[in-house]
Design a protein around this motif. Structure first.
Motif, mmCIF file in Angstrom:
data_model
loop_
_atom_site.group_PDB
_atom_site.id
_atom_site.type_symbol
_atom_site.label_atom_id
_atom_site.label_comp_id
_atom_site.label_asym_id
_atom_site.label_seq_id
_atom_site.Cartn_x
_atom_site.Cartn_y
_atom_site.Cartn_z
ATOM 1 N N LEU A 21 12.392 28.812 48.798
ATOM 2 C CA LEU A 21 11.937 29.584 50.047
ATOM 3 C C LEU A 21 11.263 28.492 51.062
ATOM 4 O O LEU A 21 11.380 28.724 52.471
ATOM 5 C CB LEU A 21 10.653 30.351 49.831
ATOM 6 C CG LEU A 21 11.313 31.834 49.450
ATOM 7 C CD1 LEU A 21 10.209 32.580 48.949
ATOM 8 C CD2 LEU A 21 12.169 32.550 50.378
ATOM 9 N N THR A 22 11.248 27.141 50.710
ATOM 10 C CA THR A 22 10.684 26.185 51.602
ATOM 11 C C THR A 22 12.007 25.351 52.061
ATOM 12 O O THR A 22 12.020 24.536 52.959
ATOM 13 C CB THR A 22 9.665 25.066 51.120
ATOM 14 O OG1 THR A 22 10.166 24.577 49.997
ATOM 15 C CG2 THR A 22 8.393 25.985 50.805
ATOM 16 N N THR A 23 13.222 25.646 51.405
ATOM 17 C CA THR A 23 14.471 25.104 51.830
ATOM 18 C C THR A 23 15.047 26.109 52.582
ATOM 19 O O THR A 23 15.838 27.001 52.166
ATOM 20 C CB THR A 23 15.194 24.770 50.616
ATOM 21 O OG1 THR A 23 14.678 23.609 49.830
ATOM 22 C CG2 THR A 23 16.700 23.716 51.100
ATOM 23 N N THR A 24 14.842 25.983 53.814
ATOM 24 C CA THR A 24 15.121 27.164 54.966
ATOM 25 C C THR A 24 16.860 27.220 55.234
ATOM 26 O O THR A 24 17.118 28.243 55.684
ATOM 27 C CB THR A 24 14.764 27.184 56.295
ATOM 28 O OG1 THR A 24 14.943 25.709 56.801
ATOM 29 C CG2 THR A 24 13.151 27.238 56.030
ATOM 30 N N THR A 25 17.503 26.377 54.515
ATOM 31 C CA THR A 25 18.982 26.506 54.809
ATOM 32 C C THR A 25 19.359 27.463 53.621
ATOM 33 O O THR A 25 20.381 28.264 53.881
ATOM 34 C CB THR A 25 19.809 25.086 54.503
ATOM 35 O OG1 THR A 25 19.157 24.574 53.166
ATOM 36 C CG2 THR A 25 19.703 24.154 55.537
ATOM 37 N N ASN A 26 18.474 27.815 52.848
ATOM 38 C CA ASN A 26 18.913 29.108 51.900
ATOM 39 C C ASN A 26 18.897 30.342 52.472
ATOM 40 O O ASN A 26 19.338 31.424 51.968
ATOM 41 C CB ASN A 26 17.865 29.059 50.706
ATOM 42 C CG ASN A 26 18.197 27.910 49.456
ATOM 43 O OD1 ASN A 26 19.414 27.801 49.611
ATOM 44 N ND2 ASN A 26 17.051 27.401 49.005
ATOM 45 N N TYR A 27 18.192 30.455 53.555
ATOM 46 C CA TYR A 27 17.915 31.669 54.373
ATOM 47 C C TYR A 27 19.235 32.155 54.854
ATOM 48 O O TYR A 27 19.317 33.413 55.052
ATOM 49 C CB TYR A 27 17.026 31.465 55.666
ATOM 50 C CG TYR A 27 15.665 31.081 55.309
ATOM 51 C CD1 TYR A 27 15.187 30.630 53.850
ATOM 52 C CD2 TYR A 27 14.627 31.014 55.984
ATOM 53 C CE1 TYR A 27 13.919 30.564 53.584
ATOM 54 C CE2 TYR A 27 13.394 30.502 55.792
ATOM 55 C CZ TYR A 27 12.789 30.453 54.621
ATOM 56 O OH TYR A 27 11.661 29.867 54.385
ATOM 57 N N THR A 28 20.261 31.465 55.067
ATOM 58 C CA THR A 28 21.500 32.011 55.420
ATOM 59 C C THR A 28 22.069 32.917 54.332
ATOM 60 O O THR A 28 23.168 33.490 54.785
ATOM 61 C CB THR A 28 22.660 30.963 55.599
ATOM 62 O OG1 THR A 28 22.802 30.062 54.807
ATOM 63 C CG2 THR A 28 22.082 30.266 57.156
ATOM 64 N N ARG A 29 21.526 32.981 53.314
ATOM 65 C CA ARG A 29 22.070 34.254 52.450
ATOM 66 C C ARG A 29 21.462 35.369 52.512
ATOM 67 O O ARG A 29 22.202 36.382 52.079
ATOM 68 C CB ARG A 29 21.616 33.537 50.709
ATOM 69 C CG ARG A 29 21.972 32.260 50.371
ATOM 70 C CD ARG A 29 21.759 31.932 48.890
ATOM 71 N NE ARG A 29 22.251 30.634 48.650
ATOM 72 C CZ ARG A 29 21.786 30.171 47.328
ATOM 73 N NH1 ARG A 29 21.434 31.060 46.552
ATOM 74 N NH2 ARG A 29 22.269 29.010 47.157
ATOM 75 N N SER A 30 20.739 35.406 53.651
ATOM 76 C CA SER A 30 20.349 36.749 53.994
ATOM 77 C C SER A 30 21.625 37.007 55.212
ATOM 78 O O SER A 30 21.648 36.403 55.834
ATOM 79 C CB SER A 30 18.989 36.932 54.598
ATOM 80 O OG SER A 30 18.915 37.675 55.607
ATOM 81 N N ARG A 35 22.067 30.779 61.021
ATOM 82 C CA ARG A 35 22.063 29.478 60.821
ATOM 83 C C ARG A 35 20.619 28.782 60.775
ATOM 84 O O ARG A 35 19.825 29.366 61.363
ATOM 85 C CB ARG A 35 22.886 28.548 61.955
ATOM 86 C CG ARG A 35 22.899 27.388 61.924
ATOM 87 C CD ARG A 35 23.691 26.660 62.865
ATOM 88 N NE ARG A 35 23.006 26.611 64.149
ATOM 89 C CZ ARG A 35 23.365 27.203 65.404
ATOM 90 N NH1 ARG A 35 24.734 27.407 65.392
ATOM 91 N NH2 ARG A 35 22.524 27.061 66.369
ATOM 92 N N CYS A 36 20.501 27.953 59.806
ATOM 93 C CA CYS A 36 19.179 27.059 59.667
ATOM 94 C C CYS A 36 19.580 25.791 59.286
ATOM 95 O O CYS A 36 20.486 25.441 58.518
ATOM 96 C CB CYS A 36 18.373 27.741 58.279
ATOM 97 S SG CYS A 36 18.036 29.473 58.779
ATOM 98 N N ARG A 37 18.658 25.001 60.013
ATOM 99 C CA ARG A 37 18.892 23.323 59.630
ATOM 100 C C ARG A 37 17.731 22.741 59.814
ATOM 101 O O ARG A 37 16.756 23.095 60.426
ATOM 102 C CB ARG A 37 20.143 22.817 60.432
ATOM 103 C CG ARG A 37 19.772 22.724 61.718
ATOM 104 C CD ARG A 37 20.955 22.318 62.543
ATOM 105 N NE ARG A 37 20.827 22.423 64.142
ATOM 106 C CZ ARG A 37 20.596 21.235 64.789
ATOM 107 N NH1 ARG A 37 20.458 20.243 64.086
ATOM 108 N NH2 ARG A 37 20.105 21.539 65.855
ATOM 109 N N LEU A 38 17.398 21.603 59.125
ATOM 110 C CA LEU A 38 16.568 20.888 59.161
ATOM 111 C C LEU A 38 16.757 19.816 59.944
ATOM 112 O O LEU A 38 17.661 18.835 59.957
ATOM 113 C CB LEU A 38 16.091 20.194 57.803
ATOM 114 C CG LEU A 38 14.877 19.271 57.652
ATOM 115 C CD1 LEU A 38 13.722 19.845 57.692
ATOM 116 C CD2 LEU A 38 14.983 18.561 56.161
ATOM 117 N N THR A 39 16.024 19.852 61.157
ATOM 118 C CA THR A 39 16.129 18.830 62.202
ATOM 119 C C THR A 39 15.295 17.460 62.444
ATOM 120 O O THR A 39 15.635 16.638 62.892
ATOM 121 C CB THR A 39 15.870 19.247 63.662
ATOM 122 O OG1 THR A 39 14.799 19.880 63.832
ATOM 123 C CG2 THR A 39 17.126 20.570 63.916
#
Length: 154
Positions: A21-30, A35-39
């Protein structure tokens, strides 16, 4: 300002749930997250304090900054910029070990910035949409992490 809360017990160890849950790129499974990325990486960990995350959800675009990172118990963030524009006071996820796995509580406190109608729109439109999005992400985490009995066990 409205407080939005989602709670879910996920049948997985606390360390795994926190990491997912703290690795927000996983959120795209919803299906509600596009899109989510660490900038920007955080201090001491990619999603640690100071990390900046960019999210494009069905409800809008958000740039979040991590303000607290205490693995595997809690993380907090603020939304620095968003479209549509909002005021954001708090975003927090807490993780608690339970007999059934890990209880996740996700809270955010925000309001849409719109003269005269911001509070009304937040209460009747934004709050249900954000809460639904949180639940959808927690559902995706549960699906990804849930422990399944081994097929070799009797």
């Amino acid at each position: 300002m409205e407080t939005m809360t989602a709670r879910r017990t996920i049948d997985a160890p606390i360390d795994d749930v926190f990491a997912w849950l703290t690795t927000t790129t996983n959120y795209t499974r919803s299906p509600l997250v596009l899109r989510c990325r660490l900038t920007r990486h955080g201090d001491g960990a990619p999603y640690g304090v100071g990390a900046v995350r960019s999210h494009l959800w069905m409800i809008g675009w958000l740039s979040e900054r991590i303000t607290h990172y205490d693995p595997p118990h809690a993380t907090e963030y603020v939304v620095d910029r968003s479209v549509p524009p909002s005021r954001h006071e708090l975003g927090r996820m807490t993780f608690t070990e339970t007999d059934g796995g890990t209880l996740v509580e996700w809270i955010t406190r925000a309001e849409m910035r719109a003269p005269l109608v911001g509070a009304f729109l937040t209460r009747h439109l934004v709050r249900p949409m954000i809460t639904r999005s949180f639940h959808s992400i927690l559902d995706a985490a549960d699906t990804a992490l849930a422990r399944h009995p081994s097929p070799n066990r009797a």
